[in-house]
Design a protein around this motif. Sequence first.
Motif, PDB file in Angstrom:
ATOM      1  N   GLU A 223      -7.982  66.485  64.680  1.00 19.43           N
ATOM      2  CA  GLU A 223      -6.568  66.917  64.548  1.00 19.43           C
ATOM      3  C   GLU A 223      -5.536  66.795  65.329  1.00 19.43           C
ATOM      4  N   ALA A 224      -5.798  67.436  66.269  1.00 19.80           N
ATOM      5  CA  ALA A 224      -4.534  67.075  67.348  1.00 19.80           C
ATOM      6  C   ALA A 224      -3.932  65.904  67.089  1.00 19.80           C
ATOM      7  N   LEU A 225      -4.978  64.712  67.436  1.00 18.90           N
ATOM      8  CA  LEU A 225      -4.213  63.448  67.965  1.00 18.90           C
ATOM      9  C   LEU A 225      -3.333  62.800  66.027  1.00 18.90           C
ATOM     10  N   ARG A 226      -4.124  63.645  64.921  1.00 17.70           N
ATOM     11  CA  ARG A 226      -3.848  63.481  63.101  1.00 17.70           C
ATOM     12  C   ARG A 226      -2.417  63.992  64.033  1.00 17.70           C
ATOM     13  N   ASP A 227      -2.078  65.548  64.267  1.00 16.34           N
ATOM     14  CA  ASP A 227      -0.662  66.068  63.542  1.00 16.34           C
ATOM     15  C   ASP A 227       0.043  65.426  65.123  1.00 16.34           C
ATOM     16  N   THR A 228      -0.796  64.506  65.578  1.00 17.32           N
ATOM     17  CA  THR A 228       0.660  64.198  67.049  1.00 17.32           C
ATOM     18  C   THR A 228       1.541  62.392  66.293  1.00 17.32           C
ATOM     19  N   LEU A 229       0.022  61.870  65.182  1.00 16.58           N
ATOM     20  CA  LEU A 229       0.255  60.535  65.240  1.00 16.58           C
ATOM     21  C   LEU A 229       0.301  60.396  63.727  1.00 16.58           C
ATOM     22  N   ALA A 230       0.248  61.159  62.827  1.00 20.77           N
ATOM     23  CA  ALA A 230       0.068  60.680  61.688  1.00 20.77           C
ATOM     24  C   ALA A 230       2.202  60.245  60.974  1.00 20.77           C
ATOM     25  N   GLU A 231       2.847  61.196  61.055  1.00 16.29           N
ATOM     26  CA  GLU A 231       3.626  61.121  61.017  1.00 16.29           C
ATOM     27  C   GLU A 231       4.772  60.145  61.324  1.00 16.29           C
ATOM     28  N   VAL A 232       5.006  60.021  62.830  1.00 15.98           N
ATOM     29  CA  VAL A 232       5.346  58.875  63.456  1.00 15.98           C
ATOM     30  C   VAL A 232       5.292  57.416  62.938  1.00 15.98           C
ATOM     31  N   VAL A 233       3.283  57.146  62.462  1.00 10.28           N
ATOM     32  CA  VAL A 233       2.994  55.794  62.493  1.00 10.28           C
ATOM     33  C   VAL A 233       3.347  56.031  60.896  1.00 10.28           C
ATOM     34  N   GLN A 234       3.448  56.753  59.885  1.00  9.05           N
ATOM     35  CA  GLN A 234       3.669  56.456  59.066  1.00  9.05           C
ATOM     36  C   GLN A 234       5.875  56.283  58.391  1.00  9.05           C
ATOM     37  N   ALA A 235       6.390  56.700  59.619  1.00 10.79           N
ATOM     38  CA  ALA A 235       7.759  56.441  59.479  1.00 10.79           C
ATOM     39  C   ALA A 235       8.071  55.152  59.805  1.00 10.79           C
ATOM     40  N   SER A 236       7.433  54.711  61.019  1.00 10.77           N
ATOM     41  CA  SER A 236       6.616  53.150  61.198  1.00 10.77           C
ATOM     42  C   SER A 236       6.740  52.728  60.368  1.00 10.77           C
ATOM     43  N   ARG A 237       6.123  52.391  59.490  1.00  9.42           N
ATOM     44  CA  ARG A 237       5.259  51.900  58.757  1.00  9.42           C
ATOM     45  C   ARG A 237       6.009  51.675  57.665  1.00  9.42           C
ATOM     46  N   ASN A 238       6.883  52.486  57.138  1.00 11.23           N
ATOM     47  CA  ASN A 238       7.695  53.275  56.465  1.00 11.23           C
ATOM     48  C   ASN A 238       9.002  52.434  57.049  1.00 11.23           C
ATOM     49  N   ALA A 239       9.452  52.017  57.928  1.00 12.99           N
ATOM     50  CA  ALA A 239      10.814  50.783  58.539  1.00 12.99           C
ATOM     51  C   ALA A 239      10.685  49.465  58.535  1.00 12.99           C
ATOM     52  N   GLY A 240       8.983  49.616  58.881  1.00 11.40           N
ATOM     53  CA  GLY A 240       8.912  47.982  59.070  1.00 11.40           C
ATOM     54  C   GLY A 240       8.687  47.356  57.720  1.00 11.40           C
ATOM     55  N   ALA A 241       8.378  47.783  56.337  1.00 14.38           N
ATOM     56  CA  ALA A 241       8.437  48.049  55.114  1.00 14.38           C
ATOM     57  C   ALA A 241       9.711  47.400  54.653  1.00 14.38           C
ATOM     58  N   GLN A 242      10.470  48.100  55.069  1.00 12.64           N
ATOM     59  CA  GLN A 242      12.034  48.305  54.725  1.00 12.64           C
ATOM     60  C   GLN A 242      12.769  46.479  54.923  1.00 12.64           C
ATOM     61  N   VAL A 243      12.258  46.348  56.559  1.00 15.52           N
ATOM     62  CA  VAL A 243      13.087  45.150  57.244  1.00 15.52           C
ATOM     63  C   VAL A 243      12.000  44.076  56.757  1.00 15.52           C
ATOM     64  N   LEU A 244      10.464  43.740  56.488  1.00 19.28           N
ATOM     65  CA  LEU A 244      10.017  42.727  55.390  1.00 19.28           C
ATOM     66  C   LEU A 244      10.780  42.770  54.349  1.00 19.28           C
ATOM     67  N   GLN A 245      11.483  43.543  53.966  1.00 22.33           N
ATOM     68  CA  GLN A 245      11.323  43.278  52.702  1.00 22.33           C
ATOM     69  C   GLN A 245      13.456  42.712  52.852  1.00 22.33           C
ATOM     70  N   LEU A 246      13.814  43.031  53.808  1.00 24.44           N
ATOM     71  CA  LEU A 246      14.759  42.878  54.039  1.00 24.44           C
ATOM     72  C   LEU A 246      14.644  40.800  54.278  1.00 24.44           C
ATOM     73  N   ALA A 247      13.532  40.958  54.777  1.00 27.38           N
ATOM     74  CA  ALA A 247      13.624  39.148  54.976  1.00 27.38           C
ATOM     75  C   ALA A 247      13.084  38.978  53.754  1.00 27.38           C
ATOM     76  N   HIS A 248      12.715  38.643  52.589  1.00 33.49           N
ATOM     77  CA  HIS A 248      12.366  38.479  51.616  1.00 33.49           C
ATOM     78  C   HIS A 248      13.339  38.430  50.870  1.00 33.49           C
ATOM     79  N   GLU A 249      14.180  39.839  50.598  1.00 28.75           N
ATOM     80  CA  GLU A 249      15.586  39.698  49.618  1.00 28.75           C
ATOM     81  C   GLU A 249      16.463  38.564  50.248  1.00 28.75           C
ATOM     82  N   GLN A 250      16.671  38.543  51.427  1.00 31.13           N
ATOM     83  CA  GLN A 250      18.053  37.646  51.874  1.00 31.13           C
ATOM     84  C   GLN A 250      18.058  36.747  52.552  1.00 31.13           C
TER      85      GLN A 250
END
Length: 593
Positions: A223-250
């Motif tokens: 649980e401690a590892l999930r509390d530490t990493l889950a949110e920041v990992v999801q935010a990083s994944r979202n940022a990665g999805a945005q720039v990959l979508q940027l490469a596709h669109e532009q």
Amino acid sequence: MLGLLAAAMVALPTVLFILESNKSVLITQTEAQGIAPVRTVLRLVQLVQQHRGLQAMRLNGFQDVRPEQEAKYAEADRAVATVEGQVHRLDDRSVNVAWQLIREDWFTLSNDITRQSLSAEASFKAHTELIVRLLKLELLIADLFKLRRDPEAETYFLIDAALVRAPALREMLGQLRGAGSGILVERTVSLAQRMLIRSRSDRALDYYDSIDDDLSLAMAGNEALRDTLAEVVQASRNAGAQVLQLAHEQIIAPEQLRYPALEYYRLYSETIDGQYRVSELMFDQLSASLMQRASRLTRIANMLMGAIVLLALLAVVLGWRIVRSVTAPLGVALELARAMTAGAADKIAVTQAIAGGDLTRDLVPAAAPAPAFAPDEIPHDEVGELLRSVLRLNEVQRSLDLAFGQMTAALRANSAAESARDWLKSGLNELSDLMRGEHETGPMAEQVLQCLAHRLQAQVGAFYLYDAAAQQLYLCASYAHTRRKALGERFRLGQGLAGQAALERCCICIDEVPPDYVSIASGLGAAAPRNVSAVPLLHGDTLVGVLELGAFHAFTEAELEFLERARDSIAVGFDANLSRQRMRLVLSGRTAT
């Protein structure tokens, strides 16, 4: 007394077993020690990636980034020195060899950057090849500390995410950053470039999925590892999805490219930096998990040790009570017991000495006592039961003595093997130190030959280098070698022992040396060596030279193994040295022109 002896004989092998189990604690601590050098290498990877992007932008015409690019280059150069210090402290042959190649690549790249002789495409390619080598070095160091062989699922998947998947993801994003910004600068994109951007985007998504899978498994029971990493990992994944979508669109989708290259570069840089922050969190959690595991294993070992002490005390008390219950008339049993315990003090002293590390001592098993009665003559009363118990105890004691002797023999064999490995490793390290840095070929050959002669107790030796143009071996250095009979200092392939070893590309050992082949001379006399070995030096498929050593004694298997392993590093060292010599000649020729 019997209870005390039995407790000692049972407790000592058990304690040794517990000490052996403490290796698990040492393995965990070793893994924890490997995190720092791995992070140092990954920091250098980050700086080289950042410099790759800034250098590409500058070469594509954005001169405003020049101060930042030069600062990043200086920072990366300092990081190279830091990693080199870490590599030297690790003192591992495979790591050293990999690092030498990286240093040469960095030196070449630095010179090209200083001379401004690289195009944007060539600069991107050179940086990328260097990063690939650095990532392989990172995995070599991780394997040296057994990080990728972690036995627990939680830390295993966390290690896989932090050391394998995340670096590969960041490199893929870095390549998308460099390639995409270059395309946006040119405002034109070919079909092949679109396909390359799409392929790299798909691979980046695969890496994101792999990291998510690893972290899901690592966080499943923590649980401690999930509390530490889950949110920041999801935010990083979202940022990665945005720039990959940027490469596709532009870049991939539009017919005309209008998106600003600097903005594209900035967004990808922020995403990559975010990934590095996630990795730092993963490394922090990994360090904490490994230290907690080491503490847990230590507590378990201490508890087992306490239990053994209690069991030993219980055995002593039980023996005392049994002895107290025996009456005086049991003289026969008492005499038999005294005969069985003869020499107990010596056994305890031997076992304590062996436990303290003195493996020269041997425990003599207890001798089987001569039976005072035939089996059918032993009475079926208290005395008979005691006699039977004493005889059974003697059998157990003999079994323990024999097992202890086998364990001591195994420890002695392991100690001898460890000494042999240390001798081999120290010799290879000494050779590596001799060849490190800039040296003239002749003096370096003399130092290497002297080192081999001293370590192998050889009395005569010669070092031949191969002249590929003339297809001949020529004498570069010698040790106690007397030139006579007008023998030449050059040999063709197949001529003489050295030439034949070079032709066959394998070691040749002669046990019965002719008296007039070579002599070992001093002020007091001269004699022929008993053994001569010719060892070809090969770097891959390239013949570098031949070593020829002679000694009064036959070389042992350990010495021949040392020669076999040393010749690889010697071949690499001298091949690199000769390459540098040729490069200096070429450069001096260009300067003169």
